[in-house]
Design a protein around this motif. Structure first.
Motif, short mmCIF file in Angstrom:
data_model
loop_
_atom_site.label_atom_id
_atom_site.label_comp_id
_atom_site.label_asym_id
_atom_site.label_seq_id
_atom_site.Cartn_x
_atom_site.Cartn_y
_atom_site.Cartn_z
N SER A 188 0.83 -1.21 0.00
CA SER A 188 0.00 0.00 0.00
C SER A 188 0.87 1.26 0.00
O SER A 188 0.59 2.22 -0.71
CB SER A 188 -0.92 0.00 1.23
N ALA A 189 1.95 1.25 0.81
CA ALA A 189 2.84 2.40 0.87
C ALA A 189 3.54 2.62 -0.47
O ALA A 189 3.67 3.76 -0.94
CB ALA A 189 3.87 2.20 1.97
N ILE A 190 3.97 1.55 -1.10
CA ILE A 190 4.64 1.65 -2.40
C ILE A 190 3.70 2.22 -3.45
O ILE A 190 4.09 3.05 -4.29
CB ILE A 190 5.17 0.26 -2.83
N GLU A 191 2.44 1.81 -3.41
CA GLU A 191 1.45 2.35 -4.35
C GLU A 191 1.25 3.85 -4.15
O GLU A 191 1.00 4.59 -5.10
CB GLU A 191 0.13 1.60 -4.19
N GLU A 192 1.39 4.32 -2.90
CA GLU A 192 1.29 5.75 -2.62
C GLU A 192 2.54 6.50 -3.10
O GLU A 192 2.44 7.57 -3.72
CB GLU A 192 1.15 5.99 -1.12
N ILE A 193 3.68 5.94 -2.82
CA ILE A 193 4.95 6.63 -3.11
C ILE A 193 5.25 6.67 -4.60
O ILE A 193 5.73 7.67 -5.14
CB ILE A 193 6.10 5.94 -2.35
#
Length: 305
Positions: A188-193
């Motif tokens: 999820s964090a990677i998709e945001e970044i």
């Protein structure tokens, strides 16, 4: 000695290292750090080196080397803790056309000024080992009151505001951050970044903690597939095919260790080799079965086999 190498890097080819922080000065104390425990744990920025002395040393080294792929801020501490980082990057750009990379643990990127300074680099390689606060604290052991959500938000802001290439590194440690909850939160964090690339790593070298256990290649590949097409497992660097690896240094290390066991710091001082560079040789010698490590009075020593 601010400049070390060139050294072979799994990610950056032939990398000339710049160390602008004193040995083991960091805002984390990661379980997997190959250089040992953090001795000066701080999250405050300050001037640590003479910029003019560093640049003069860099000019001298560059005049003798013509096969460098990156000038890399790395070494034995967290480079963003140096308040002159932005100035140094700009000065390097004035004297060299070689791309500049900064390897960082990401924590100081919550500071807008630090993000602006890093934007002058050609490449940044920030770390994000966990998007779960409890795991972040257990694995990275950061300074107090640092929230991983704030760090993630700062990486998102950097991508939104700057065009600097970003490779996000994730260090996976067996039994700590490779469970379902951690991997789903990382995704999820990677998709945001939205980094240009995600690089999966694991504890391939001896660390300061017996808790740092590596994942095998199959496990890494499975997680890489789940995290998305921009994710890859960092392959081991083939030192024997690279002319940069200096076998004379290996001989000097072995000669020293045949006389007596030594710590990394002791060998670095005796041989006048930067600890970060020396650790690569020790890792290779361990892999070849020529050197082994042991712990005595809570200190890690290396000895000849």
């Amino acid at each position: 000695m601010y400049v070390f190498g060139p050294v072979p890097s799994r990610r950056l080819g032939i990398s000339l290292g710049l160390d602008i922080i004193p040995y083991k000065t960091c805002n984390q104390d990661c379980l997997y750090c190959q250089l040992g425990r953090t001795t000066v744990k701080t999250n405050e920025r300050r001037t640590y080196v003479s910029v003019s002395d560093l640049l003069n040393e860099l000019k001298s080294v560059l005049s003798k080397n013509d096969s460098i792929d990156y000038i890399t801020f790395a070494g034995s501490g967290e480079p963003t803790l140096n308040s002159d980082l932005g100035k140094i990057i700009k000065k390097i750009k004035e004297i060299s056309s070689i791309p500049v990379a900064v390897i960082t643990n990401s924590l100081k990127m919550t500071d807008e000024d630090v993000r602006k300074e890093l934007s002058a680099a050609d490449l940044i390689v920030p770390s994000l080992d966990s998007a779960v606060q409890d795991t972040f604290e257990r694995l990275n052991r950061p300074c107090e009151n640092i929230k991983i959500r704030d760090v993630i938000d700062s990486l998102v802001k950097f991508r939104q505001n700057f065009s600097t290439t970003m490779w996000l590194e994730v260090m996976l440690i067996k039994g700590i951050n490779n469970d379902k909850e951690n991997i789903e939160n990382l995704r999820s964090a990677i998709e945001e970044i939205k980094p240009d690339e995600v690089q999966l790593n694991t504890a391939v070298r001896p660390s300061n903690s017996g808790e740092a256990k590596p994942l095998n290649m199959e496990e890494l590949q499975d997680i890489a597939g789940y995290l998305g097409r921009s994710c890859r497992v960092i392959a081991s660097f083939d030192r024997k095919s690279n002319k940069v690896y200096n076998l004379n240094i290996e001989d000097e290390v072995l000669s020293l260790l045949k006389r007596r066991p030594c710590t990394l710091k002791e060998m670095s001082e005796v041989l006048s080799i930067h600890p970060n560079e020396l650790s690569k040789y020790l890792g290779a010698l361990e892999k070849d079965g020529k050197v082994k490590e042991r712990v005595f009075n809570s200190e890690k020593f290396f000895q000849s086999c």
